[in-house]
Design a protein around this motif. Structure first.
Motif, mmCIF file in Angstrom:
data_model
loop_
_atom_site.group_PDB
_atom_site.id
_atom_site.type_symbol
_atom_site.label_atom_id
_atom_site.label_comp_id
_atom_site.label_asym_id
_atom_site.label_seq_id
_atom_site.Cartn_x
_atom_site.Cartn_y
_atom_site.Cartn_z
ATOM 1 N N GLN A 129 0.847 -1.209 0.000
ATOM 2 C CA GLN A 129 0.000 0.000 0.000
ATOM 3 C C GLN A 129 0.878 1.253 0.000
ATOM 4 N N LEU A 138 -3.276 4.252 -5.444
ATOM 5 C CA LEU A 138 -3.871 3.439 -4.388
ATOM 6 C C LEU A 138 -3.743 1.966 -4.742
ATOM 7 N N PRO A 140 -5.729 -0.997 -3.339
ATOM 8 C CA PRO A 140 -6.909 -0.936 -2.476
ATOM 9 C C PRO A 140 -7.116 -2.109 -1.530
ATOM 10 N N SER A 142 -7.253 -4.266 1.520
ATOM 11 C CA SER A 142 -7.124 -3.822 2.912
ATOM 12 C C SER A 142 -7.749 -4.857 3.847
ATOM 13 N N ALA A 163 -12.589 -3.698 0.875
ATOM 14 C CA ALA A 163 -12.843 -2.896 -0.325
ATOM 15 C C ALA A 163 -13.216 -3.737 -1.546
ATOM 16 N N TYR A 167 -13.358 -2.777 -5.564
ATOM 17 C CA TYR A 167 -12.101 -3.103 -6.241
ATOM 18 C C TYR A 167 -11.882 -4.594 -6.467
ATOM 19 N N ARG A 226 -5.800 7.566 -6.294
ATOM 20 C CA ARG A 226 -6.007 7.745 -4.856
ATOM 21 C C ARG A 226 -7.304 8.488 -4.605
ATOM 22 N N ARG A 230 -13.461 11.387 0.849
ATOM 23 C CA ARG A 230 -13.949 10.172 1.485
ATOM 24 C C ARG A 230 -15.029 10.579 2.477
ATOM 25 N N THR A 259 -17.137 2.351 -1.665
ATOM 26 C CA THR A 259 -15.952 1.531 -1.409
ATOM 27 C C THR A 259 -16.093 0.653 -0.178
#
Lengths: 478, 478
Positions: A129, A138, A140, A142, A163, A167, A226, A230, A259
């Motif tokens: 990351q 990014l 993504p 996670s 995510a 993604y 990125r 948010r 997301t």
């Protein structure tokens, strides 16, 4: 040693030969040195090993597997040792050899126009990351374990996480692989292409094969813009049936901006408020369910914020949700996510917890939870279901906390029986008995029932043709 | 019949048995009736067949393959017969049996909360798009042949098309499959789940296997929010080197809103203006290159329009593009897309065209085109390269029109030599010799060189274990 009869415990000579490949300083023979590779953090799975090898290059991995294949030595590939189904842990025989990829941490290439980075298997997910972020992009994927888990491991297990909705899983984020096969030959599949229709999809066969078909040594990972904005929201709901409708409303309007879309039960919020430090109830009065979601945008601007406000208002007007909060500060955003992040941890304070990592079609999540809750009450009266997870992709962590006052061990003795009964509901609803964590040791014997004999037969054929001596992670997955 | 020695021409008895399964009215034995299944629209590939079968159910497909496997009869699965590499056309022996999926057109399920639809293999792509649209959703796969090509065929070949940049290829759009295996058994893999980590990824093995591992009879396809806004822009550029930079700028800011990003050369625009009806030059003065792109949004609003204006202005200021037009009416949008849509067709008016369906990393597209153009001028002086395609995913249709005045047949006699030389450049740049169209017959003998002996060996092992008698599409792909 597994049931596969071709395997042999490594001789002293084989052990020396294997250690020589990586150099003595990267070969652990002592039980104490090996300890952290032999058990995982929950100590649910533990084993013994003849040797832990830490190769420093793809070539060394190749020479290890060539030697292991010739000597019929069982190999257990290991990444960050964060797997939850025992796939990375050797058996109790002391005859298996662990190959840890932790020293393969190079970033081989970053290509901003293709939006790819080529990294080695031992890089941690947090490391990957950070590489992306340093390049202004990014990556993504996670997970809770991102500080420890490694790129090779997340690909071998097709890890999911928060995510996936926007993604995809690890599989969707890898365009190419470098893999060492059971006999030590190296498949050079490090393509950076979105479009490549040249024969069977070998990449996706290795991804998710849990180290049983080859050892992933490097991967081409996709990069994304990125997020520059948010917005995090939480909605209170007293009608679980309406949750998929509200999700559909949000997804319809916001599409790839959504997301994350998580669901949390009131009991989970109560656990968090009681046991988690620095937590607060998001609403003045309680709701049966909480929908936590996030919209992001690669552009600076008010759009995600405005859109979230509109959607929350529409949801309330349509009766899909009862109340809503939109985080207006970084602190408030962190507070909301903290409710979700602590959800697993706080359950430990409530005694034993029987867990299920399952998925069902999104529309059937309410039915699944209702049926599973009924079942739990029948099987273990007073047990407290804490179903939470990724509503947006139907992946529910169906955890059940023990009844108040029950003996923990007595409660946990129901683990397998409850799993079996919950899995029947999952399969009946067209779901999966392992949404994210894989099969490993834990669910190996459940696979034939869950997937059907034909699918397992095809998998066995692939295994036999890729690893005829069965040296790669024996006793896992199949 | 292929070189695989286990196969036998079907006896009269076998032909009767196969015809009996589907019923005589769905079994074509007459050469004239079979004609449209024996050649494709360009007549580049043609063959003969013992029989064309049109099963009406998965069960009938299952019984056909069971019989074919027992009698060692070669089967050629066929969708809409739009494939460009001969994968769907039988050989010249007259011993192969075509199985057309055209009667399997049911929509089995639509699940709006899970954003999936389950459809049968014979539904056309246009049909699938319409089913999605009737449900208020988008099925984004889009190809020139969409009116004829079928869901099973696009999955068997992992078709790409215009929207891969934002939505992925056919592979990325399928969550589950139903597949009839070589021995007639049916793999029921119609999962509607985003997350399912239960063993090897069989789905992605069948997708792109060009009918050599099984016959896809149904699929679970992903649905997306319908775009409510769509903005089309074209930029003129005199410096190809800057095109990946401008793409990166657009993608960085717009991310998943970028649903197409195409490149067109001036010579292609000239062909379109000269031979295409109702076409107009997008700019008052010519540019060496044209970048045609589209932003969409699932929400009504000015955002895509405003963002496109900003990006075009920034691109001009940064010297990445020289001029730009943003379509402000439906008519203007159609005019811009018409330039792209006619690009293949108009080349026919300029004599022979030698084609390549290749991809390279996006950053290397300028280098690829420069090197390939040099090569063409060396090999066939005066030949006119018309490279165009999907810059956003590196997939360039590197077409070369014949020199003015050259004999067409003489020019086309260079096809294989030019292909071979261009493919060397592609491989040197880390690209793919078949980005979208697959391998089929056309590129079968190129596969070992392009993928390496090891990859082909693994593919052959998979083929041998899934189809031990080699009845499925012999002589294709491998």
């Amino acid at each position: 040693m597994s049931e596969t009869s071709k395997l042999k415990p490594p001789s002293a000579e084989t052990i020396d030969a294997l250690a020589h490949i990586v150099g003595e300083s990267h070969a652990l023979r002592d039980e104490a040195d090996m300890a952290r590779y032999l058990t995982e953090w929950r100590d649910r799975y533990h084993g013994r090993a003849a040797l832990v090898l830490k190769p420093g290059s793809t070539d060394e991995v190749s020479r290890i597997l060539k030697c292991a294949n010739e000597t019929r030595t069982a190999i257990v590939p290991q990444g960050g040792n964060t797997g939850l189904v025992g796939g990375q842990i050797p058996d109790e025989s002391g005859s298996e050899v662990i190959v840890s990829l932790e020293r393969l941490t190079h970033v081989r290439d970053i290509d901003l126009a293709s939006n790819t980075m080529t990294v080695e298997a031992g890089l941690t997910l947090t490391g990957a990351q950070q590489v992306a972020e340093s390049a202004g992009r990014l990556f993504p994927l996670s997970l809770a374990s991102e500080g420890s888990c490694q790129v090779g491991g997340v690909l071998a297990t097709n890890a999911g996480g928060m995510a996936v909705l926007a993604y995809g899983s690890a599989r969707d984020l890898a365009l190419g692989l470098e893999v060492v096969l059971a006999d030590g030959r190296v498949w050079h599949g490090l393509k950076t292409l979105r479009k490549d229709n040249t024969g069977y999809d070998l990449k996706d066969l290795f991804i998710g094969s849990e180290g049983t078909l080859g050892i992933i040594t490097a991967a081409v990972l996709r990069l994304f813009p990125r997020p520059m904005e948010r917005v995090t929201c939480i909605a209170g709901s007293n009608d679980l049936e309406k949750a998929p409708e509200f999700f559909a409303r949000v997804y319809d309007a916001a599409g790839p901006m959504v997301t994350a879309f998580e669901i949390l039960p009131r009991i989970g919020i109560e656990f968090v408020l009681q046991h988690g430090r620095d937590t607060r109830d998001p609403f003045p009065s309680p709701h049966a369910w909480y929908l936590l979601f996030e919209l992001t945008s690669p552009r600076v601007g008010e759009e995600p914020h405005r859109l979230a406000e509109t959607l929350l208002q529409e949801g309330i007007e349509a009766g899909e949700i009862a109340d809503a909060v939109l985080a207006t500060s970084l602190k408030q955003t962190q507070d909301l996510w903290r409710l979700r992040e602590l959800m697993s941890e706080v359950q430990k304070q409530e005694g034993g917890s029987i867990k299920h990592d399952v998925s069902v079609p999104v529309a059937r999540v309410p039915e699944f939870i209702a049926r599973a809750n009924q079942l739990v009450e029948l099987m273990i009266p007073g047990a407290r279901p804490v179903p939470f997870g990724h509503l947006g992709d139907g992946n529910i962590h169906y955890n059940v906390s023990q009844p108040l006052g029950m003996d923990k061990a007595v409660f946990l003795s129901n683990w397998e029986a409850l799993n079996a009964a919950v899995h029947e509901i999952v399969l009946d609803l067209g779901g999966s008995i392992s949404a994210e964590h894989g099969i490993g040791r834990m669910k190996r014997d459940l696979l034939p029932h869950a997937k059907g004999a034909l699918a397992v037969e095809l998998m066995r054929k692939i295994k036999a043709s890729f690893d005829p001596n069965g040296i790669l992670n024996p006793g896992k997955l199949l």
